[in-house]
Design a protein around this motif. Sequence first.
Motif, PDB file in Angstrom:
ATOM      1  N   ALA A  64      72.944  41.600 -91.371  1.00  0.00           N
ATOM      2  CA  ALA A  64      73.189  41.206 -89.989  1.00  0.00           C
ATOM      3  C   ALA A  64      72.554  39.849 -89.723  1.00  0.00           C
ATOM      4  O   ALA A  64      71.758  39.357 -90.530  1.00  0.00           O
ATOM      5  N   GLU A  65      72.894  39.261 -88.556  1.00  0.00           N
ATOM      6  CA  GLU A  65      72.434  37.942 -88.110  1.00  0.00           C
ATOM      7  C   GLU A  65      73.184  36.819 -88.853  1.00  0.00           C
ATOM      8  O   GLU A  65      73.218  36.781 -90.083  1.00  0.00           O
ATOM      9  N   SER A  66      73.746  35.923 -88.076  1.00  0.00           N
ATOM     10  CA  SER A  66      74.584  34.859 -88.649  1.00  0.00           C
ATOM     11  C   SER A  66      73.886  34.086 -89.755  1.00  0.00           C
ATOM     12  O   SER A  66      74.435  33.885 -90.841  1.00  0.00           O
ATOM     13  N   GLY A  67      72.668  33.591 -89.470  1.00  0.00           N
ATOM     14  CA  GLY A  67      71.947  32.793 -90.461  1.00  0.00           C
ATOM     15  C   GLY A  67      71.673  33.560 -91.733  1.00  0.00           C
ATOM     16  O   GLY A  67      71.816  33.035 -92.844  1.00  0.00           O
ATOM     17  N   ALA A  68      71.252  34.818 -91.585  1.00  0.00           N
ATOM     18  CA  ALA A  68      70.954  35.648 -92.757  1.00  0.00           C
ATOM     19  C   ALA A  68      72.221  35.932 -93.557  1.00  0.00           C
ATOM     20  O   ALA A  68      72.189  35.941 -94.794  1.00  0.00           O
ATOM     21  N   ILE A  69      73.325  36.157 -92.862  1.00  0.00           N
ATOM     22  CA  ILE A  69      74.604  36.397 -93.557  1.00  0.00           C
ATOM     23  C   ILE A  69      75.026  35.148 -94.327  1.00  0.00           C
ATOM     24  O   ILE A  69      75.460  35.228 -95.479  1.00  0.00           O
ATOM     25  N   ILE A  70      74.892  33.998 -93.695  1.00  0.00           N
ATOM     26  CA  ILE A  70      75.245  32.744 -94.364  1.00  0.00           C
ATOM     27  C   ILE A  70      74.408  32.555 -95.620  1.00  0.00           C
ATOM     28  O   ILE A  70      74.933  32.237 -96.697  1.00  0.00           O
TER      29      ILE A  70
END
Length: 221
Positions: A64-70
């Motif tokens: 989860a979380e955009s930055g972590a997914i990226i």
Amino acid sequence: MIKVHHLENSRSQRILWLLEELELDYEVIEYKRDPETASGPESLKAVHPLGKSPVITDGELTVAESGAIIEYLLDRYDTEKRLRPTEGQALLDYRYWLHFAEGSLMPLLVMKLVMMKVPQNPMPFFIKPIAKMITGKVQEKFINPRIEPQMSFIEETLNQQTWFAGDKLTAADIQMSFPLQAASTRMNLTKFPNISRFLKQVEKEPSYQKAIKKGGVFTTL
């Protein structure tokens, strides 16, 4: 296969863009917002306890979380380092903007959205002028004096280079796309021509256009 738990008109749109840029196979699982609260449905909590999007599942992993997914997708799948600089100022810029998007800019834009919507909500007619005055003052005295320098800083950065980490598209641009698209719906970008140019660049990217087709028409809240 990677599954993207995609809430309409949300940050998860940029995860679809990243996956298209990486040329990965993925499945989109769509969720609709509550028409009154604009929140995600309870069914999202079955994927992640907070019930927020974006969330991806990759095999048995949930991220989860955009930055972590990226970061996860680049670490695992961007073996040629196409979307993340490896050294020098470009790497420092990449890291800065990747975190700036959600850490600095987006919180102020969320506050601005809330202050804009409060006077629009149903309330006794004699309360509405008071609500409008209070929310206007919050924007004038607190939000705008903080968001304007950030926008000017972004404008100057994009005046010096094509993308946020130099002359090549990186995942930092994908991360920054959402808050700047949100800003375009809440602010007049006339005095920020380079930000406007950046947004037009984003919309012309073939991988972005593919993501829009898969994720649906995109209008930031």
